[in-house]
Motif scaffolding. Structure first.
Motif, short mmCIF file in Angstrom:
data_model
loop_
_atom_site.label_atom_id
_atom_site.label_comp_id
_atom_site.label_asym_id
_atom_site.label_seq_id
_atom_site.Cartn_x
_atom_site.Cartn_y
_atom_site.Cartn_z
N UNK A 146 0.85 -1.19 0.00
CA UNK A 146 0.00 0.00 0.00
C UNK A 146 0.88 1.23 0.00
N UNK A 147 0.59 2.17 -0.90
CA UNK A 147 1.23 3.47 -0.90
C UNK A 147 0.18 4.53 -0.63
N UNK A 148 0.50 5.52 0.19
CA UNK A 148 -0.47 6.55 0.54
C UNK A 148 0.16 7.93 0.44
N UNK A 149 -0.58 8.87 -0.12
CA UNK A 149 -0.13 10.25 -0.27
C UNK A 149 -0.90 11.15 0.68
N UNK A 150 -0.19 12.04 1.36
CA UNK A 150 -0.81 13.04 2.21
C UNK A 150 -0.14 14.39 1.94
N UNK A 151 -0.78 15.44 2.38
CA UNK A 151 -0.19 16.77 2.20
C UNK A 151 0.70 17.11 3.39
N UNK A 152 1.79 17.84 3.11
CA UNK A 152 2.74 18.20 4.15
C UNK A 152 3.97 17.32 4.12
N UNK A 153 5.07 17.75 4.76
CA UNK A 153 6.30 16.95 4.78
C UNK A 153 6.09 15.66 5.57
N UNK A 154 6.54 14.55 5.02
CA UNK A 154 6.38 13.24 5.66
C UNK A 154 7.73 12.77 6.17
N UNK A 155 7.78 12.40 7.46
CA UNK A 155 9.04 11.96 8.05
C UNK A 155 9.25 10.46 7.83
N UNK A 160 3.19 13.36 9.33
CA UNK A 160 3.38 14.77 8.99
C UNK A 160 3.52 15.57 10.28
N UNK A 161 4.58 15.29 11.01
CA UNK A 161 4.74 15.87 12.34
C UNK A 161 5.11 17.35 12.32
N UNK A 162 5.64 17.86 11.20
CA UNK A 162 6.02 19.27 11.12
C UNK A 162 4.81 20.17 10.89
N UNK A 163 4.04 19.89 9.85
CA UNK A 163 2.80 20.61 9.59
C UNK A 163 2.04 19.89 8.49
N UNK A 164 0.73 20.18 8.42
CA UNK A 164 -0.10 19.62 7.36
C UNK A 164 -1.31 20.51 7.15
N UNK A 165 -1.72 20.73 5.89
CA UNK A 165 -2.97 21.46 5.63
C UNK A 165 -4.20 20.69 6.08
N UNK A 166 -4.07 19.38 6.31
CA UNK A 166 -5.20 18.59 6.81
C UNK A 166 -5.40 18.91 8.29
N UNK A 222 6.21 21.80 -4.67
CA UNK A 222 7.32 21.37 -5.52
C UNK A 222 7.96 20.10 -4.99
N UNK A 223 8.59 19.38 -5.90
CA UNK A 223 9.39 18.21 -5.58
C UNK A 223 10.49 18.12 -6.61
N UNK A 224 11.51 17.31 -6.33
CA UNK A 224 12.65 17.26 -7.25
C UNK A 224 13.29 15.88 -7.28
N UNK A 225 13.83 15.55 -8.44
CA UNK A 225 14.73 14.42 -8.65
C UNK A 225 16.11 14.99 -8.91
N UNK A 226 17.12 14.43 -8.26
CA UNK A 226 18.51 14.78 -8.55
C UNK A 226 19.24 13.49 -8.87
N UNK A 227 19.76 13.41 -10.09
CA UNK A 227 20.48 12.21 -10.55
C UNK A 227 19.64 10.95 -10.36
N UNK A 233 15.23 15.29 1.86
CA UNK A 233 15.73 16.12 2.93
C UNK A 233 15.80 15.37 4.24
N UNK A 234 16.35 16.02 5.26
CA UNK A 234 16.59 15.38 6.55
C UNK A 234 15.29 14.92 7.22
N UNK A 235 14.24 15.72 7.14
CA UNK A 235 12.98 15.38 7.81
C UNK A 235 11.81 15.32 6.83
N UNK A 236 12.12 15.16 5.52
CA UNK A 236 11.06 15.06 4.53
C UNK A 236 10.53 16.38 4.02
N UNK A 237 11.15 17.49 4.39
CA UNK A 237 10.61 18.80 4.05
C UNK A 237 11.26 19.44 2.83
#
Length: 393
Positions: A146-155, A160-166, A222-227, A233-237
Motif C-alpha cells: 500500500x502506498x499513501x499520499x498526504x499533504x505536508x512533509x512526511x518523516x 506529517x509531524x512538522x505541519x499539514x494542511x489537513x 514542488x518536488x525534485x529528482x537529482x540524478x 531532505x533530513x525530515x522530509x521537508x
C-alpha cells in the motif's frame, strides 16, 4: 557486513532481471543476458528464484513444425497480487487498485469537506478502500503493498509531524491505522513527491534524471529528482519553498479570484476555472490575473531551477488544462531569472496522478521486500517512504 553486501548485490541483480522482464515483456535467457549484462548461469539462477517467489512464470515454447524447438520465455506475473494507492487530500480521497505492473483495475474518488477532522477523514478513506476492493471482488489479504499520499512533509515514520494542511493531521499515525486492515508493507509520502514519481514512471518526465516538479492547482508545491533520486531532505521537508512569503505560492491561487469572478463561484476551484475560461475568451482583466498567477508560480520555480539546475521542469496539477494561457508567461519569467533555462513540460496524466505515484511507491517497496529480504539494493531506485515490516507469508 559481508552478508548484507551479498544480499544487496543479489537483490540488485534480482531487481535488474525482473525490471528487464517487466520492461521488455516475455524474454528468453539469451535476451536477459544481453539486457542485464549478467552471465547465463547467473540469469538461470535468478530466474529460478523469481519463479519460486511467484514473480515470474515460464511460457512453454510452441513447436514451430520444422523440427526446431523455440527457447523458453519468462513473463512477469502481473496478476499475482494487487497494489493499492491512496491520495488523502484536503478536498478529496482517492483509492486506486492495480495489478503488480500498475495497470488500473478499480478506482474511486470521494469529495470530502476541507475541515473534516482525522476520525471522519479516516472513516471516508476506509470506506473508499472497502468499496474498490468489493467492486473488484478482492480482499485486503490479496494486496501486496500500500502506498499513501498526504499533504505536508512526511518523516521517516510516515507522519506529517512538522505541519499539514489537513486539520489536526500532525498527530495521525496513518501506517498504524492502515496496518489494522493490511498485513503488508505500508508506505506514506508527500503528495507532490508522489506526483513526481508518477510523472517519472508514466508521464512526461520518464526519460529525465534531474527534474523539478511544480504542482499548480489549489495549492502550489514542488518536488525534485537529482540524478534519478527523489529528494526528501533530513525530515522530509525538501521542496517546501512555498513557505517563504516572498515566493507568494501561498497566495497564488487567490490571484485568480478576481472580485467579479468570486461573486459567481462556489469555491476556489470554481473561481480559478471561471477566471481561466474568461481569459480564454479574451477578457482583459482575466488575462491580467492569469499573467500575475504565472509570475507568482515562476518566482519559486526560478529559485529551484537556480538551486538544482534541472534538465526539465514539469508542471502538473489542476491548472494545467489551461496551460496555454499561463505557461508561456511562466516560462518567460523563469527564463529571465535563471542561468540555464530547462525544458518545460506540461503533465499529461489525469487527476489520479498522485494516487498513481502512490502505486509506484508501493510497487518499488514490494521489490525491496520480496527480493532483498527488506534490505534496499546496493543501487536503489531513489524511492523512499515509511519504514515497513517485511510481508508475512
Amino acid at each position: 557486513m559481508e552478508q548484507v553486501g551479498t544480499i544487496q548485490v543479489r537483490g540488485y541483480n534480482l531487481e535488474r532481471t525482473l525490471s528487464a522482464i517487466r520492461s521488455n515483456g516475455p524474454s528468453t535467457t539469451t535476451q536477459l543476458t544481453q539486457v542485464t549484462g549478467l552471465s547465463r548461469p547467473s540469469v538461470n539462477s535468478l530466474m529460478t528464484e523469481l519463479i519460486g517467489l511467484g514473480w515470474v512464470e515460464v511460457i512453454e515454447p510452441v513447436l514451430d513444425g520444422q523440427g526446431g524447438r523455440p527457447p523458453q520465455r519468462f513473463a512477469f506475473r502481473s496478476g499475482a497480487g494487487l497494489l493499492l494507492g491512496l491520495d488523502i487530500g484536503v478536498h478529496r480521497a482517492t483509492a486506486l487498485l492495480t495489478d503488480l505492473s500498475g495497470t488500473v483495475l478499480q478506482e474511486r474518488e470521494v469529495a470530502v469537506a476541507p475541515d473534516l477532522l482525522p476520525p471522519e477523514r479516516l472513516a471516508v478513506v476506509d470506506r473508499t478502500i472497502a468499496e474498490v476492493l468489493a467492486e473488484h471482488g478482492r480482499s485486503a489479504k490479496e494486496v501486496w503493498s500500500v502506498g499513501a499520499a498526504v499533504t505536508g512533509p512526511v518523516d521517516a515514520a510516515g507522519r506529517t509531524s512538522l505541519f499539514s494542511p489537513l486539520p489536526a493531521w500532525t498527530d495521525v499515525d496513518l501506517v498504524a491505522h492502515l496496518g489494522a486492515t493490511f498485513d503488508c508493507p505500508i508506505l506514506v509520502e508527500n503528495d507532490v513527491k508522489l506526483a513526481l514519481l508518477a510523472e517519472h514512471e508514466w508521464g512526461v518526465a520518464k526519460s529525465a534524471r534531474d527534474i523539478v516538479y511544480i504542482l499548480a492547482g489549489l495549492r502550489t508545491g514542488a518536488a525534485a529528482f537529482v540524478n534519478g533520486d527523489l529528494v526528501k531532505g533530513h525530515a522530509g521537508a525538501a521542496g517546501e519553498i512555498g513557505r517563504l512569503p516572498v515566493v507568494r505560492w501561498h497566495k497564488a491561487i487567490g490571484i485568480l479570484q478576481g472580485d467579479r469572478v468570486v461573486a459567481d463561484a462556489a469555491d476556489d476551484a470554481a473561481a480559478a476555472a471561471a477566471t481561466f475560461d474568461l481569459a480564454r475568451r479574451g477578457d482583459a482583466d482575466a488575462r491580467r490575473l492569469v499573467r500575475q498567477y504565472a509570475r507568482a508560480v515562476a518566482t519559486g520555480a526560478s529559485a529551484l531551477v537556480l538551486t538544482l539546475d534541472p534538465e526539465v521542469v514539469v508542471l502538473g496539477g489542476g491548472n494545467t488544462p489551461w496551460s496555454e494561457l499561463w505557461v508561456p508567461e511562466f516560462s518567460a519569467m523563469v527564463g529571465r531569472s535563471v542561468i540555464r533555462m530547462p525544458e518545460v513540460r506540461v503533465s499529461t496524466l489525469g487527476s489520479d496522478h498522485v494516487a498513481r505515484g502512490a502505486i509506484k511507491l508501493a510497487m518499488d517497496q514490494i521489490v525491496v521486500t520480496h527480493l532483498t529480504g527488506g534490505v534496499r539494493p546496493a543501487h536503489p531506485q531513489g524511492v523512499s517512504g515509511a519504514k515497513a515490516e517485511p510481508m508475512l507469508g
